[in-house]
Write an enzyme that holds these catalytic residues in place. Structure first.
Site, mmCIF file in Angstrom:
data_model
loop_
_atom_site.group_PDB
_atom_site.id
_atom_site.type_symbol
_atom_site.label_atom_id
_atom_site.label_comp_id
_atom_site.label_asym_id
_atom_site.label_seq_id
_atom_site.Cartn_x
_atom_site.Cartn_y
_atom_site.Cartn_z
ATOM 1 N N TYR A 61 0.694 2.243 -16.183
ATOM 2 C CA TYR A 61 -0.257 1.256 -16.703
ATOM 3 C C TYR A 61 -0.556 1.468 -18.176
ATOM 4 O O TYR A 61 -0.793 0.525 -18.913
ATOM 5 C CB TYR A 61 -1.594 1.353 -15.942
ATOM 6 N N LYS A 90 6.280 9.745 -5.194
ATOM 7 C CA LYS A 90 7.705 9.414 -5.020
ATOM 8 C C LYS A 90 8.495 10.570 -5.627
ATOM 9 O O LYS A 90 9.347 10.395 -6.508
ATOM 10 C CB LYS A 90 7.987 8.061 -5.702
ATOM 11 N N ASP A 121 -2.642 0.797 -6.592
ATOM 12 C CA ASP A 121 -2.885 -0.639 -6.725
ATOM 13 C C ASP A 121 -2.266 -1.372 -5.531
ATOM 14 O O ASP A 121 -2.901 -2.206 -4.879
ATOM 15 C CB ASP A 121 -2.262 -1.132 -8.043
ATOM 16 N N ASP A 167 6.977 4.899 -0.156
ATOM 17 C CA ASP A 167 7.599 3.890 0.717
ATOM 18 C C ASP A 167 7.244 4.167 2.175
ATOM 19 O O ASP A 167 6.869 3.264 2.933
ATOM 20 C CB ASP A 167 9.128 3.827 0.499
ATOM 21 N N ASP A 192 -4.214 -3.026 -1.845
ATOM 22 C CA ASP A 192 -4.132 -4.432 -1.401
ATOM 23 C C ASP A 192 -3.600 -4.486 0.029
ATOM 24 O O ASP A 192 -4.065 -5.271 0.856
ATOM 25 C CB ASP A 192 -3.192 -5.245 -2.305
HETATM 26 C C1 IPM Z 1 -6.885 -4.085 -9.334
HETATM 27 C C2 IPM Z 1 -6.226 -5.196 -10.078
HETATM 28 C C3 IPM Z 1 -5.982 -4.768 -11.505
HETATM 29 C C4 IPM Z 1 -5.043 -3.586 -11.477
HETATM 30 C C5 IPM Z 1 -5.463 -5.875 -12.432
HETATM 31 C C6 IPM Z 1 -6.398 -7.069 -12.460
HETATM 32 C C7 IPM Z 1 -5.203 -5.391 -13.819
HETATM 33 O O1 IPM Z 1 -5.056 -5.579 -9.435
HETATM 34 O O2 IPM Z 1 -7.986 -3.666 -9.740
HETATM 35 O O3 IPM Z 1 -6.338 -3.640 -8.324
HETATM 36 O O4 IPM Z 1 -3.818 -3.744 -11.427
HETATM 37 O O5 IPM Z 1 -5.537 -2.469 -11.483
HETATM 38 MG MG MG Z 2 -4.757 -4.646 -7.549
#
Ligand code: IPM
Ligand code: MG
Length: 352
Positions: A136, A186, A242, A218, A246
């Site tokens: 990042y 990884k 990240d 993975d 999700d």
């Molecule tokens: C998160 C989001 C952010 C990230 C984006 C909006 C930059 O996806 O907080 O998970 O990738 O960290």
């Molecule tokens: Mg995110």
């Protein structure tokens, strides 16, 4: 207790309104709210997604309550002017290196999980995501190679101190839970991950009471949907965290239910300074329609009270009110229900 309120874009302002109503109902003494523009809203008003006055406000405050950023109008701007840079900029400027993303199944929502109910029921995990390093924040760019081909690149790296500090946070979190920590990397391919693993092992010597395991990312993605109950605390780098967080959100039913805390090492008179935000984005497709589920935002408020203001009791009250509303069938569109933003906010308030 000074709180920088940064509602941001899309559904950010509407869900923030509900969270602030909950905060107001708690009648805490001496709360001061400062409101700042951020994201696309910051760019449109001040020409920058993280205007200097907003950054200053965040720096002065005891905690930052953050909505969401992301605005399709801004997608073609140069990268440093895009709304997402606001959150990345705040994480970096405030050295918020530890992102806590709990994922727990609320009772009664088993059928909404993307997993089979008997598998979903086992989920009770905490993802500890490193937030200040990795690909990042490495050197990145676009260049043209000698033969004329365009190449994009992003440099991935972790320095040992960066791994060490997040590892300590994760081990301590595991001590406060079931005592299990899984470090995800990884290391079979990446040197960055090899260092990560070596340092996590070094740090583990200080936590003999925590059971440490390692998993390739993975495999972790696969195990998370196969048998999520095996995880207690997961610690991982910025990019893997990240993605896995999700994924974890869908396992609990909706991304509209997951809150997060981003913490550093700054201690205020009240607790650990941090930024608190839902893990979902700005959902521009439903913005302004009163349809968004404010629960993740309200749960982020609870995390703020817990971590930045040491108000565990109030935090637990809010979490219980959300759980009760869900158990009573108050569900937004993201959960297959029809309750709107204001209705959900009111339902939580009623149960507070
Ligand atoms: C998160 C989001 C952010 C990230 C984006 C909006 C930059 O996806 O907080 O998970 O990738 O960290
Ligand atoms: Mg995110």
């Amino acid at each position: 207790m000074e709180i920088a309120v940064l509602a941001g874009d899309g559904i950010g302002p509407e869900i923030m309104e509900q969270a602030l109503a909950v905060l107001d109902a708690l009648k805490l003494p001496e709360v001061t709210l400062w409101h700042g523009d951020v994201g696309g809203a910051g760019y449109k008003k001040h020409g920058h997604p993280l205007p200097p006055e907003t950054l200053e406000m965040a720096q002065q405050a005891d905690a930052v309550l953050f909505g969401s950023v992301g605005d399709p109008d801004c997608d073609n701007l140069e990268r440093h002017l895009r709304p997402e840079q606001a959150i990345l900029g705040l994480r970096q400027a405030l050295t918020l290196f530890a992102n806590l993303r709990p994922a727990t199944l609320f009772p009664g929502l088993e059928d909404l999980s993307a997993l089979r109910p008997e598998v979903a029921r086992q989920i009770d995990l905490l993802i500890v995501r490193e937030l200040n390093g990795d690909v990042y924040f490495g050197e990145k760019g676009m260049r043209t190679l000698d033969d004329g081909r365009r190449q994009g690149y992003d440099f991935m790296s972790y320095a040992e101190d960066e791994v060490r500090r997040i590892a300590h946070i994760a081990f301590r979190a595991a001590q406060g839970r079931k005592g299990k920590l899984c470090s995800v990397d990884k290391a079979n391919v990446l040197e960055t991950s090899q260092l990560w693993r070596d340092v996590v092992v070094e740090v583990s010597a200080e936590y003999p009471d925590v059971e440490l395991s390692h998993m390739y990312v993975d495999n972790a993605a696969m195990q998370l949907v196969r048998s999520p109950g095996q995880f207690d605390v997961v610690v991982t780098g910025n990019l893997f965290g990240d993605i896995l967080s999700d994924q974890a959100s869908m396992c609990v039913g909706s991304i509209g239910l997951l809150a997060s805390a981003s913490l550093g090492e700054t201690q205020t008179a009240f607790g650990t300074k941090g930024l608190f935000e839902p893990i979902h984005g700005s959902a521009p497709d439903i913005a302004g329609q009163g349809k968004a589920n404010p629960m993740a935002m309200i749960l982020s408020l609870a995390m703020m009270l817990r971590h930045s203001f040491s108000l565990e009791e109030e935090a637990a009250r809010i979490e219980a009110a959300v759980a009760k509303a869900l158990a009573d069938g108050v569900k937004g569109g993201d959960l297959g229900g029809s309750a709107g933003t204001a209705e959900i906010g009111a339902a939580v308030l009623e149960r507070l």
